[in-house]
Design a protein around this motif. Structure first.
Motif, mmCIF file in Angstrom:
data_model
loop_
_atom_site.group_PDB
_atom_site.id
_atom_site.type_symbol
_atom_site.label_atom_id
_atom_site.label_comp_id
_atom_site.label_asym_id
_atom_site.label_seq_id
_atom_site.Cartn_x
_atom_site.Cartn_y
_atom_site.Cartn_z
ATOM 1 N N ILE A 1 0.858 -1.181 0.000
ATOM 2 C CA ILE A 1 0.000 0.000 0.000
ATOM 3 C C ILE A 1 0.897 1.235 0.000
ATOM 4 C CG2 ILE A 1 -1.884 1.205 1.193
ATOM 5 C CD1 ILE A 1 -2.439 -1.521 2.645
ATOM 6 N N PHE A 2 0.742 2.073 -1.006
ATOM 7 C CA PHE A 2 1.629 3.214 -1.205
ATOM 8 C C PHE A 2 0.910 4.539 -0.948
ATOM 9 C CE2 PHE A 2 2.979 -0.142 -4.074
ATOM 10 C CZ PHE A 2 4.367 -0.115 -4.052
ATOM 11 N N ASP A 3 1.600 5.460 -0.300
ATOM 12 C CA ASP A 3 1.203 6.863 -0.291
ATOM 13 C C ASP A 3 1.575 7.440 -1.664
ATOM 14 O OD1 ASP A 3 0.453 9.421 0.599
ATOM 15 O OD2 ASP A 3 2.440 9.821 1.430
ATOM 16 N N PHE A 4 1.113 8.646 -1.952
ATOM 17 C CA PHE A 4 1.402 9.285 -3.241
ATOM 18 C C PHE A 4 2.425 10.414 -3.093
ATOM 19 C CE2 PHE A 4 -0.409 12.104 -6.812
ATOM 20 C CZ PHE A 4 0.421 11.537 -7.764
ATOM 21 N N GLY A 5 2.117 11.409 -2.263
ATOM 22 C CA GLY A 5 2.990 12.562 -2.103
ATOM 23 C C GLY A 5 4.282 12.243 -1.381
ATOM 24 N N ASP A 6 5.398 12.651 -1.966
ATOM 25 C CA ASP A 6 6.748 12.406 -1.452
ATOM 26 C C ASP A 6 7.099 10.920 -1.394
ATOM 27 O OD1 ASP A 6 8.053 14.802 -1.350
ATOM 28 O OD2 ASP A 6 7.592 15.225 0.758
ATOM 29 N N LYS B 1 3.211 -8.979 -11.229
ATOM 30 C CA LYS B 1 2.017 -9.493 -10.544
ATOM 31 C C LYS B 1 2.353 -10.353 -9.318
ATOM 32 C CE LYS B 1 -0.891 -9.287 -14.671
ATOM 33 N NZ LYS B 1 -1.442 -7.974 -14.283
ATOM 34 N N ASP B 2 3.458 -10.013 -8.647
ATOM 35 C CA ASP B 2 3.826 -10.721 -7.421
ATOM 36 C C ASP B 2 3.048 -10.200 -6.212
ATOM 37 O OD1 ASP B 2 5.704 -12.275 -8.729
ATOM 38 O OD2 ASP B 2 7.345 -10.871 -8.354
ATOM 39 N N PHE B 3 2.549 -8.964 -6.320
ATOM 40 C CA PHE B 3 1.867 -8.331 -5.193
ATOM 41 C C PHE B 3 0.599 -7.625 -5.669
ATOM 42 C CE2 PHE B 3 6.483 -8.024 -4.659
ATOM 43 C CZ PHE B 3 6.669 -8.715 -3.473
ATOM 44 N N GLN B 4 -0.368 -7.532 -4.750
ATOM 45 C CA GLN B 4 -1.493 -6.631 -4.971
ATOM 46 C C GLN B 4 -1.003 -5.225 -4.634
ATOM 47 O OE1 GLN B 4 -6.209 -6.531 -3.917
ATOM 48 N NE2 GLN B 4 -4.862 -7.201 -2.294
ATOM 49 N N LEU B 5 -1.246 -4.268 -5.510
ATOM 50 C CA LEU B 5 -0.755 -2.907 -5.331
ATOM 51 C C LEU B 5 -1.926 -1.954 -5.092
ATOM 52 C CD1 LEU B 5 1.882 -2.785 -8.223
ATOM 53 C CD2 LEU B 5 2.226 -3.515 -5.847
ATOM 54 N N ILE B 6 -1.848 -1.198 -4.011
ATOM 55 C CA ILE B 6 -2.914 -0.260 -3.648
ATOM 56 C C ILE B 6 -2.294 1.105 -3.378
ATOM 57 C CG2 ILE B 6 -4.691 0.299 -1.925
ATOM 58 C CD1 ILE B 6 -5.046 -2.716 -1.491
ATOM 59 N N LEU B 7 -2.905 2.159 -3.903
ATOM 60 C CA LEU B 7 -2.486 3.516 -3.565
ATOM 61 C C LEU B 7 -3.490 4.095 -2.585
ATOM 62 C CD1 LEU B 7 -0.608 6.086 -5.397
ATOM 63 C CD2 LEU B 7 -2.821 6.896 -4.560
ATOM 64 N N LEU B 8 -2.988 4.719 -1.518
ATOM 65 C CA LEU B 8 -3.828 5.287 -0.462
ATOM 66 C C LEU B 8 -3.267 6.654 -0.082
ATOM 67 C CD1 LEU B 8 -6.219 4.711 1.490
ATOM 68 C CD2 LEU B 8 -4.517 3.860 3.120
ATOM 69 N N SER B 9 -3.960 7.704 -0.523
ATOM 70 C CA SER B 9 -3.393 9.044 -0.398
ATOM 71 C C SER B 9 -4.388 10.049 0.177
ATOM 72 C CB SER B 9 -2.952 9.529 -1.782
ATOM 73 O OG SER B 9 -2.496 10.866 -1.740
ATOM 74 N N ASN B 10 -3.884 10.915 1.051
ATOM 75 C CA ASN B 10 -4.639 12.098 1.459
ATOM 76 C C ASN B 10 -4.489 13.133 0.340
ATOM 77 O OD1 ASN B 10 -5.225 10.924 3.909
ATOM 78 N ND2 ASN B 10 -3.880 12.215 5.120
ATOM 79 N N THR B 11 -5.420 13.115 -0.595
ATOM 80 C CA THR B 11 -5.333 14.003 -1.757
ATOM 81 C C THR B 11 -6.694 14.617 -2.029
ATOM 82 O OG1 THR B 11 -3.592 12.633 -2.731
ATOM 83 C CG2 THR B 11 -4.710 14.149 -4.195
ATOM 84 N N ASN B 12 -6.698 15.894 -2.334
ATOM 85 C CA ASN B 12 -7.945 16.605 -2.598
ATOM 86 C C ASN B 12 -8.149 16.816 -4.101
ATOM 87 O OD1 ASN B 12 -6.823 19.464 -3.323
ATOM 88 N ND2 ASN B 12 -5.734 18.829 -1.469
ATOM 89 N N GLU B 13 -9.346 17.238 -4.457
ATOM 90 C CA GLU B 13 -9.732 17.354 -5.860
ATOM 91 C C GLU B 13 -8.882 18.364 -6.639
ATOM 92 O OE1 GLU B 13 -13.992 17.315 -7.991
ATOM 93 O OE2 GLU B 13 -13.609 19.143 -6.841
ATOM 94 N N ILE B 14 -8.589 19.516 -6.044
ATOM 95 C CA ILE B 14 -7.794 20.530 -6.748
ATOM 96 C C ILE B 14 -6.401 19.994 -7.068
ATOM 97 C CG2 ILE B 14 -6.695 22.803 -6.538
ATOM 98 C CD1 ILE B 14 -9.142 23.702 -4.909
ATOM 99 N N HIS B 15 -5.792 19.310 -6.110
ATOM 100 C CA HIS B 15 -4.456 18.770 -6.342
ATOM 101 C C HIS B 15 -4.462 17.678 -7.410
ATOM 102 C CE1 HIS B 15 -2.537 20.156 -2.274
ATOM 103 N NE2 HIS B 15 -2.581 21.112 -3.181
#
Length: 202
Positions: free
Chosen positions: A6-11, A96-110
Motif C-alpha cells: 500500500i503506497f502513499d502518493f505525495g513524497d 504481478k507478485d503483489f497486490q498494489l494499492i495507492l492510499l493518499s490524502n489528496t484533494n480534488e484541486i491537487h
C-alpha cells in the motif's frame, strides 16, 4: 510474507514542497491560518465540501486573496513527478507478485493539477489494483478508519501488508493495526529502492 503493498502518493511518487503553500500565502499577507480555515482543509481533504466552497472559504476569510492567488498557493506544494518512479511501479505491476494499492490524502484541486500536468498519470494509475484518494472515500490518514476500510474492502490480513508513507504519524497508525510499514524519508530514500531497503520482508 508480504502479499499487498500500500503506497502513499505525495513524497513517495510525486515530489512535494510542503512549505510552499504557506510561503505563497505569506506573499498575500497571510501569516497563519485561522481555526476555521484549518477545519475547512480537513473537511476538503475528506471530500466533505466542494472545491468551490473550499476556495470561497479562503477568499471569504482573507479578503485580499483572489481565487487565482488561492489556487496558485494551494498547488504550490506540487513540484514534479519523476518518470523513473512510474517505470519502477510499472515493472512491479507487470510481475504481478503483489497486490498494489495507492492510499493518499489528496484533494480534488491537487489531483486535477496532477492530471493536467503529468502526462503519464493515467498510465501510473493503471499500475494499481485499487487507487484510493481521501476526498473520494471520505476518510483520511492517520485515522484508523481509512486503514480498516482498505483491509476490509480487500479482505487483507495486516501482517501480509506493507504500507509506505513519508509521514510517521500515518505509518504509526498503520503499524498499530499490525501492518508492516516503511516511513520513507524522501530526502535520502527513494521508492525505487523498496526491495533492497525492506528486503527482510520479501
Amino acid at each position: 510474507m508480504i502479499k499487498t503493498i500500500i503506497f502513499d502518493f505525495g513524497d513517495v511518487f510525486i515530489n512535494l514542497d510542503k512549505a510552499a503553500t504557506a510561503k505563497e500565502l505569506e506573499n498575500c499577507q497571510i501569516s497563519a491560518l485561522s481555526e476555521n480555515v484549518m477545519a475547512k482543509n480537513l473537511q476538503y481533504e475528506k471530500g466533505l465540501i466542494s472545491s468551490d466552497d473550499f476556495v470561497a472559504a479562503y477568499c471569504s476569510e482573507y479578503n485580499q486573496l483572489s481565487e487565482e492567488q488561492m489556487l496558485k498557493s494551494w498547488n504550490a506544494i506540487l513540484v514534479d513527478f519523476p518518470k523513473y518512479r512510474v517505470d519502477f511501479i510499472k515493472k512491479v505491476s507487470e510481475k504481478k507478485d503483489f497486490q498494489l494499492i495507492l492510499l493518499s490524502n489528496t484533494n480534488e484541486i491537487h489531483i486535477d493539477w496532477v492530471e493536467k500536468n503529468v502526462p503519464f498519470f493515467a498510465d501510473f494509475r493503471k499500475c494499481f489494483d485499487a487507487f484510493y484518494l481521501s476526498h473520494e472515500i471520505n476518510f483520511r490518514k492517520p485515522d484508523a478508519e481509512i486503514y480498516e476500510f482498505v483491509l476490509k474492502k480487500h479482505n487483507l490480513k495486516p501482517e501480509e501488508c506493507l504500507f509506505i508513507d513519508d509521514t510517521k504519524e500515518n505509518t504509526d497508525a498503520a503499524a498499530a493495526l499490525g501492518i508492516h510499514t516503511w516511513n520513507i524519508e524522501p530526502t535520502r530514500e527513494d521508492i525505487i529502492d523498496l526491495f533492497t531497503t525492506k528486503q527482510e520482508l520479501f
